[in-house]
Design a protein around this motif. Structure first.
Motif, mmCIF file in Angstrom:
data_model
loop_
_atom_site.group_PDB
_atom_site.id
_atom_site.type_symbol
_atom_site.label_atom_id
_atom_site.label_comp_id
_atom_site.label_asym_id
_atom_site.label_seq_id
_atom_site.Cartn_x
_atom_site.Cartn_y
_atom_site.Cartn_z
ATOM 1 N N ALA A 27 -11.101 21.476 17.965
ATOM 2 C CA ALA A 27 -11.164 22.114 19.281
ATOM 3 C C ALA A 27 -9.954 23.000 19.512
ATOM 4 N N ARG A 28 -8.770 22.535 19.138
ATOM 5 C CA ARG A 28 -7.564 23.344 19.346
ATOM 6 C C ARG A 28 -7.530 24.539 18.411
ATOM 7 N N ARG A 29 -8.142 24.433 17.244
ATOM 8 C CA ARG A 29 -8.179 25.568 16.323
ATOM 9 C C ARG A 29 -9.019 26.722 16.867
ATOM 10 N N ARG A 30 -9.836 26.444 17.854
ATOM 11 C CA ARG A 30 -10.571 27.536 18.497
ATOM 12 C C ARG A 30 -9.670 28.336 19.432
ATOM 13 N N GLU A 31 -8.528 27.750 19.802
ATOM 14 C CA GLU A 31 -7.591 28.409 20.722
ATOM 15 C C GLU A 31 -6.402 29.030 20.004
ATOM 16 N N VAL A 32 -5.890 28.357 18.976
ATOM 17 C CA VAL A 32 -4.695 28.809 18.265
ATOM 18 C C VAL A 32 -4.896 28.600 16.771
ATOM 19 N N ASP A 33 -4.019 29.202 15.983
ATOM 20 C CA ASP A 33 -3.984 28.951 14.543
ATOM 21 C C ASP A 33 -2.939 27.889 14.244
ATOM 22 N N PHE A 34 -3.198 27.098 13.214
ATOM 23 C CA PHE A 34 -2.246 26.093 12.765
ATOM 24 C C PHE A 34 -1.816 26.388 11.340
ATOM 25 N N ALA A 35 -0.503 26.281 11.093
ATOM 26 C CA ALA A 35 -0.020 26.337 9.716
ATOM 27 C C ALA A 35 -0.638 25.172 8.951
ATOM 28 N N SER A 36 -1.001 25.433 7.724
ATOM 29 C CA SER A 36 -1.636 24.403 6.903
ATOM 30 C C SER A 36 -0.835 24.212 5.623
ATOM 31 N N TRP A 58 -9.710 -3.393 20.269
ATOM 32 C CA TRP A 58 -10.082 -2.248 21.095
ATOM 33 C C TRP A 58 -11.163 -2.619 22.115
ATOM 34 N N GLN A 59 -12.075 -3.497 21.713
ATOM 35 C CA GLN A 59 -13.148 -3.876 22.628
ATOM 36 C C GLN A 59 -12.618 -4.562 23.888
ATOM 37 N N SER A 60 -11.459 -5.206 23.783
ATOM 38 C CA SER A 60 -10.905 -5.917 24.936
ATOM 39 C C SER A 60 -10.411 -4.965 26.018
ATOM 40 N N LEU A 61 -10.401 -3.673 25.736
ATOM 41 C CA LEU A 61 -9.915 -2.688 26.705
ATOM 42 C C LEU A 61 -11.005 -2.186 27.643
ATOM 43 N N ARG A 62 -12.236 -2.630 27.456
ATOM 44 C CA ARG A 62 -13.325 -2.158 28.313
ATOM 45 C C ARG A 62 -13.020 -2.464 29.780
ATOM 46 N N GLY A 63 -13.087 -1.418 30.598
ATOM 47 C CA GLY A 63 -12.832 -1.565 32.018
ATOM 48 C C GLY A 63 -11.367 -1.589 32.401
ATOM 49 N N LYS A 64 -10.461 -1.588 31.407
ATOM 50 C CA LYS A 64 -9.020 -1.600 31.684
ATOM 51 C C LYS A 64 -8.504 -0.166 31.814
ATOM 52 N N THR A 65 -7.393 -0.012 32.513
ATOM 53 C CA THR A 65 -6.814 1.317 32.734
ATOM 54 C C THR A 65 -5.591 1.525 31.862
ATOM 55 N N LEU A 66 -5.610 2.612 31.110
ATOM 56 C CA LEU A 66 -4.468 3.026 30.299
ATOM 57 C C LEU A 66 -3.928 4.347 30.840
ATOM 58 N N CYS A 67 -2.647 4.548 30.698
ATOM 59 C CA CYS A 67 -2.022 5.821 31.046
ATOM 60 C C CYS A 67 -2.050 6.741 29.830
ATOM 61 N N ALA A 68 -2.243 8.034 30.068
ATOM 62 C CA ALA A 68 -2.276 9.003 28.970
ATOM 63 C C ALA A 68 -1.995 10.396 29.517
ATOM 64 N N PRO A 69 -1.467 11.296 28.678
ATOM 65 C CA PRO A 69 -1.311 12.682 29.116
ATOM 66 C C PRO A 69 -2.673 13.297 29.420
ATOM 67 N N ALA A 70 -2.720 14.167 30.383
ATOM 68 C CA ALA A 70 -3.985 14.793 30.779
ATOM 69 C C ALA A 70 -4.600 15.593 29.645
ATOM 70 N N THR A 71 -3.778 16.068 28.713
ATOM 71 C CA THR A 71 -4.266 16.905 27.621
ATOM 72 C C THR A 71 -4.623 16.105 26.377
ATOM 73 N N SER A 72 -4.550 14.789 26.423
ATOM 74 C CA SER A 72 -4.802 13.972 25.238
ATOM 75 C C SER A 72 -6.216 14.181 24.691
ATOM 76 N N VAL A 73 -6.312 14.419 23.383
ATOM 77 C CA VAL A 73 -7.622 14.608 22.756
ATOM 78 C C VAL A 73 -8.363 13.289 22.597
#
Length: 272
Positions: A109-118, A139-154
């Motif tokens: 998705a980000r490669r549609r916006e910018v180029d990345f050195a490879s 991971w299943q134990s997190l259902r319904g739980k709230t985690l904090c994350a950056p708004a831009t997190s993929v």
């Protein structure tokens, strides 16, 4: 023709203003290489005793500046442009910097916006960082739980769908860390490489990485689209870092747990 030779051939055009690409032509004209970068977890990026930027990412930025200066045959002074997750791609697109060097994940998705050195220069995967006293068995134990994350997190949308996680979004990692410390969420979702490093800081001694990483992706140096010669040159520099074990040496210098993806890139590049 090797990538390095190809990059040098393309860079030969930089000495002639009529053939130079817009961003690097402007950098040469002002004698300054503008690099967009952001706050990171120590020791990837921090401030030293004199209050100057330091850390693994900063060391790579300085080496990038020095190698580009040598290859164009002109000293380019380093100018850091501070960005955050919300404006970093905008600043790059606006030409406020020639390259963006952060823990930015290289995704389709980000490669549609910018180029990345490879290739990329580091790698991480999604994990959960929470107090040691908080039980997160899987991971299943997190259902319904709230985690904090950056708004831009993929990772937000995939993990909402996959595990039913709820998210509280913030502008950047500093705000996420503050919210976790204030117990405004069960913990943070973010890069395992960053949070493993953060867990070693004394002020976070009561926190830990809870789960093995999922959905790994490389960290890439990003450039505005339409800069093929600069992209080739930066890619050649990153390839050299892997071939010569530069990043592995920096991991050892800063006491980081060896990154398996970096080790794989070194093994591949050193045998090509």
């Amino acid at each position: 023709m090797s990538r390095t030779v190809a990059a040098l051939a393309l860079l030969a055009a930089f000495a002639v203003p009529t053939h130079a690409e817009p961003l690097l032509e402007r950098a040469q004209s002002r004698g300054t290489l503008n690099v967009c970068t952001s706050d990171e977890f120590p020791p990837f990026k921090t401030l030293d005793a004199q209050g100057k930027p330091a850390g693994l990412i900063m060391d790579l930025i300085v080496d990038l500046q020095q190698q580009l200066s040598a290859e164009v045959g002109q000293p380019l002074k380093l100018q850091l442009v501070q960005v955050n997750p919300l404006n970093r791609l905008l600043f790059l697109d606006q030409g406020r910097c020639e390259v963006l060097v952060t823990s930015l994940l290289d995704t389709p998705a980000r490669r549609r916006e910018v180029d990345f050195a490879s290739p990329g220069f580091y790698s991480s995967a999604a994990t959960v960082f929470a107090p040691k006293s908080t039980a997160v068995p899987d991971w299943q134990s997190l259902r319904g739980k709230t985690l904090c994350a950056p708004a831009t997190s993929v990772w937000v949308r995939p993990f909402e769908s996959r595990y039913g996680v709820q998210f509280a979004s913030f502008n950047g990692t500093a705000e996420v860390r503050k919210a976790v410390a204030d117990s405004r969420c069960l913990g943070a979702m973010g890069d395992d490489a960053l949070y493993n490093a953060l867990a070693r800081q004394p002020e976070w001694a009561d926190y830990e990485v809870k789960l093995p990483g999922q959905d790994p992706a490389p960290w890439g140096i990003a450039l505005r689209k339409g800069q093929p010669a600069l992209l080739a040159a930066v890619s050649g520099i990153v390839e050299g870092w892997h071939a010569h074990g530069v990043i592995i040496d920096l991991e050892q210098r800063y006491g980081l747990t060896p990154n398996a993806w970096v080790a794989q890139q070194h093994a591949r590049a050193s045998h090509e």
